[in-house]
Every structure is written in structure tokens, then in C-alpha cells.
Write an enzyme that holds these catalytic residues in place. Structure first.
Site, PDB file in Angstrom:
ATOM      1  N   ASP A   1       0.833  -1.205   0.000  1.00  0.00           N
ATOM      2  CA  ASP A   1       0.000   0.000   0.000  1.00  0.00           C
ATOM      3  C   ASP A   1       0.870   1.260   0.000  1.00  0.00           C
ATOM      4  O   ASP A   1       2.039   1.226   0.403  1.00  0.00           O
ATOM      5  CB  ASP A   1      -0.870   0.050   1.276  1.00  0.00           C
ATOM      6  CG  ASP A   1      -1.914  -1.063   1.306  1.00  0.00           C
ATOM      7  OD1 ASP A   1      -1.922  -1.908   0.404  1.00  0.00           O
ATOM      8  OD2 ASP A   1      -2.710  -1.069   2.276  1.00  0.00           O
ATOM      9  N   ASP A   2       0.241   2.352  -0.400  1.00  0.00           N
ATOM     10  CA  ASP A   2       0.747   3.716  -0.207  1.00  0.00           C
ATOM     11  C   ASP A   2       1.801   4.170  -1.215  1.00  0.00           C
ATOM     12  O   ASP A   2       2.256   5.308  -1.136  1.00  0.00           O
ATOM     13  CB  ASP A   2       1.314   3.929   1.224  1.00  0.00           C
ATOM     14  CG  ASP A   2       0.266   3.722   2.309  1.00  0.00           C
ATOM     15  OD1 ASP A   2      -0.915   3.517   1.958  1.00  0.00           O
ATOM     16  OD2 ASP A   2       0.631   3.752   3.497  1.00  0.00           O
TER      17      ASP A   2
ATOM     18  N   HIS B   1      -5.970   2.732  -3.839  1.00  0.00           N
ATOM     19  CA  HIS B   1      -5.944   2.938  -2.391  1.00  0.00           C
ATOM     20  C   HIS B   1      -6.426   4.350  -2.046  1.00  0.00           C
ATOM     21  O   HIS B   1      -6.263   4.780  -0.919  1.00  0.00           O
ATOM     22  CB  HIS B   1      -4.508   2.740  -1.900  1.00  0.00           C
ATOM     23  CG  HIS B   1      -4.368   2.540  -0.420  1.00  0.00           C
ATOM     24  ND1 HIS B   1      -5.231   1.800   0.343  1.00  0.00           N
ATOM     25  CD2 HIS B   1      -3.420   3.000   0.457  1.00  0.00           C
ATOM     26  CE1 HIS B   1      -4.840   1.800   1.608  1.00  0.00           C
ATOM     27  NE2 HIS B   1      -3.746   2.538   1.709  1.00  0.00           N
TER      28      HIS B   1
ATOM     29  N   HIS C   1      -5.308   9.651   0.174  1.00  0.00           N
ATOM     30  CA  HIS C   1      -5.078   8.899   1.426  1.00  0.00           C
ATOM     31  C   HIS C   1      -5.283   9.784   2.650  1.00  0.00           C
ATOM     32  O   HIS C   1      -4.759   9.540   3.736  1.00  0.00           O
ATOM     33  CB  HIS C   1      -3.665   8.297   1.452  1.00  0.00           C
ATOM     34  CG  HIS C   1      -3.545   7.087   2.341  1.00  0.00           C
ATOM     35  ND1 HIS C   1      -3.666   7.140   3.709  1.00  0.00           N
ATOM     36  CD2 HIS C   1      -3.318   5.783   2.042  1.00  0.00           C
ATOM     37  CE1 HIS C   1      -3.496   5.919   4.210  1.00  0.00           C
ATOM     38  NE2 HIS C   1      -3.289   5.077   3.205  1.00  0.00           N
TER      39      HIS C   1
ATOM     40  N   HIS D   1       3.889  -2.254   2.928  1.00  0.00           N
ATOM     41  CA  HIS D   1       3.812  -0.882   2.393  1.00  0.00           C
ATOM     42  C   HIS D   1       5.069  -0.590   1.575  1.00  0.00           C
ATOM     43  O   HIS D   1       6.171  -0.998   1.971  1.00  0.00           O
ATOM     44  CB  HIS D   1       3.659   0.130   3.535  1.00  0.00           C
ATOM     45  CG  HIS D   1       2.360  -0.031   4.279  1.00  0.00           C
ATOM     46  ND1 HIS D   1       2.170  -1.003   5.251  1.00  0.00           N
ATOM     47  CD2 HIS D   1       1.164   0.631   4.153  1.00  0.00           C
ATOM     48  CE1 HIS D   1       0.919  -0.927   5.705  1.00  0.00           C
ATOM     49  NE2 HIS D   1       0.290   0.055   5.061  1.00  0.00           N
TER      50      HIS D   1
HETATM   51 ZN   LIG Z   1      -2.534   3.101   3.359  1.00  0.00          ZN
END
Ligand SMILES: [Zn+2]
Length: 311
Positions: free
Chosen positions: A113-114, A162, A166, A269
Site C-alpha cells: 500500500d501507499d 488505495h 489517502h 507498504h
Molecule cells: Zn494506506
């Protein structure tokens, strides 16, 4: 004359005696015959009765033979039905075995993620070295990393969404805010790859409590995204890298929690400072391969691993 008379009398008496004797004889003869006739009648009747009984018995015998033939046919029919059923059972058993095999085949989905960030490139290099595919739930970072999104796509990794920003306060402010943000990141990926991702991961996961400033938003969003054709994924093993775990701590998380699952969605991540995630990636790959897992990218048929929604 007297002599004649006497003779006549004698003759008369004799004829009387003869007549009586004859009559008596005839009488006894008649009685005997009549008794014989009765006896014969009785015997004839007995014979007829026996014939009748014999006829009945023959009929019974025929019926029994018919029944036997019938039950033979029925037996044959039942035997054929049994053999058909046995074949069906075998087929089902083979299907169950094959399903069990499929179920027992262990799979791990590596999810990041991210990103993208410079760490993404290092991760892509390691994945390439081991010929394994992963899933990246991307956000909007600098356009200078767009080539990494293109590379993910070209190398057969799965690109999921995602959200663009965010930013919890923004995306969970309302349903519209969330979907506008989601559309922004989807458009971005589409512009880079020509493909519109429909696999998503909620920032914080579907179980997050950070959205509680908007009560019930996660309950509503988890329903809405599916209604709008998206598939959302949570995870069932957390590497701990979001909390800043180092290489050893991340591996300990994996050693501790992986044996509990045959199918794993591993949360990691690929943001800028997740060096430990990169540095432990080879150990993670080796651990899962050594333990019989297939490392696969997510697709819409993969299990969502949905958490319990807390808001
Ligand atoms: Zn995240």
C-alpha cells in the site's frame, strides 16, 4: 285229482319260495349297488376336488414363477441402478478430492500500500528476480513515479486503488468525497496504463476506526463499492511495517501468523521510508516458497479477507 291238486300246491309253494328268494336277492343286490354308487360318487367328488386343487396349485406355481421372473427383472434393474450410483459416487469423490487439492494449495498474496515511491522500484526488482507477482494498492504520489505504475502493469503485477489523497478527513467525509477521490486515482492509473482498476483497499482497511468522525461511513462504503463494481480487500497477516517494525520483527510476524492460514493476504507498504520492508522481502519470499505457498497477484476472484466493519 287229489294228486294234481297236491302237485299244484307244491308248485305254487315252490314258485312262491323262488319268488321271495329272487326278490330278496334283487333287494340285496340293489342295496349293494346303491352303496357302490354312493361310494363311487364320493370318490369321483374327491377326484374332482383333487383336480380342482391341483389346478389351483398349478396356478399358484405359475404366479410364483411369474413373481420370481418379475423380481429377477427388478433385481437386475436395482443392480444397474446401484452400479450407476456407485459410478456417480466415484465421480463425486474424485471431484471432492480435486477440490480438496485446490483448497489445500497454499497461496499468499503480497500486497503493498501507499506507493509508488523509490522503494517500489527496489521491490519490483526483487519480485522480478524471483519471478513472483504482487499487488500494489497505489495512491497519488509524485508524477515522477508514474513509470513505476507502468512497470507494475507491464510486468504483470496487479494494480489496485488505495485512493488518491489517502487523507482520512477528506475521503471519509462523505460517500461522494470517497468516490470522487477513488475516481481520481482510477483515472490516473487509466491514463498511465489504459486499464481501469476495480480492486481496491480502503485506507486503514474496512475495519478502521479513524473514520468514526463520520458515523457509519464504513458500513455504507463497504456496501456501495461492491454495488458499483469494485472489489475490496483487507488482509489476514500484517507484516507490521506500518507500525515501523524492523526486518526481524516483520519476519517474526510472518513466522507467527502465517502457519494459521493456507491463504494469506500479507499487508506491506512500499512508501518512501519502508526500508525494512524492502530488506526483508527476499526472506519473506523464501519463507513462503519453502513452506509450499504459491505467491500470486490478486484478481477479482481472490478472497477479500474482509474485516469486521467497526464504523
Ligand atoms: Zn494506506
Amino acid at each position: 285229482m287229489n294228486e294234481w291238486k297236491r302237485l299244484v300246491y307244491v308248485l305254487l309253494i315252490l314258485s312262491c319260495i323262488l319268488f321271495i328268494s329272487l326278490n330278496t336277492y334283487v333287494y340285496y343286490l340293489t342295496i349293494e349297488t346303491s352303496s357302490n354308487v354312493t361310494y363311487l360318487k364320493k370318490e369321483t367328488k374327491k377326484l374332482n376336488d383333487l383336480k380342482e386343487e391341483n389346478k389351483k396349485l398349478l396356478e399358484k406355481k405359475n404366479n410364483i414363477e411369474k413373481d420370481v421372473q418379475k423380481s429377477d427383472e427388478e433385481n437386475k434393474k436395482i443392480e444397474s441402478e446401484i452400479s450407476t450410483l456407485e459410478k456417480e459416487i466415484k465421480d463425486l469423490e474424485s471431484k471432492v478430492n480435486s477440490l480438496n487439492k485446490q483448497n489445500s494449495s497454499k497461496t499468499v498474496y503480497f500486497t503493498f500500500d501507499d506507493g509508488p515511491s523509490p522503494r517500489t522500484e527496489e521491490i519490483l526488482n526483487i519480485l522480478d528476480k524471483y519471478h513472483v507477482k504482487a499487488t500494489f494498492f497505489v495512491t497519488n504520489q509524485s508524477d515522477q513515479y508514474n513509470y513505476l505504475i507502468k512497470r507494475m502493469y507491464d510486468e504483470g503485477h496487479t494494480i489496485g486503488l488505495h485512493t488518491y489523497s489517502h487523507n482520512y478527513k477528506e475521503i471519509y467525509a462523505s460517500e461522494d468525497a470517497y468516490f470522487n477521490d477513488l475516481k481520481a486515482i482510477q483515472d490516473k492509473v487509466y491514463n498511465i496504463t489504459g486499464m481501469r482498476p476495480v480492486l481496491i483497499r480502503f485506507p486503514g482497511g474496512s475495519s478502521n476506526t479513524v473514520s468514526r468522525f463520520n458515523p457509519g461511513i464504513m458500513s455504507r462504503l463497504t456496501k456501495l463499492v461492491e454495488e458499483r463494481g469494485f472489489y475490496y480487500y483487507d488482509w489476514n497477516v500484517d507484516s507490521g511495517d506500518a507500525a515501523g517494525y524492523n526486518e526481524e520483527a516483520q519476519m517474526n510476524m510472518i513466522y507467527t501468523y502465517s502457519p494459521k492460514h493456507d491463504v494469506i493476504n500479507l499487508l506491506m507498504h512500499d512508501s518512501t521510508y519502508k526500508y525494512a520492508t524492502v530488506n526483508s522481502l527476499e526472506s519473506k519470499i523464501k519463507y513462503y516458497l519453502d513452506n509450499g505457498y504459491t505467491i500470486a497477484p490478486l484478481d477479482s476472484s481472490s478472497p477479500g479477507m474482509h474485516h469486521m466493519v467497526n464504523n
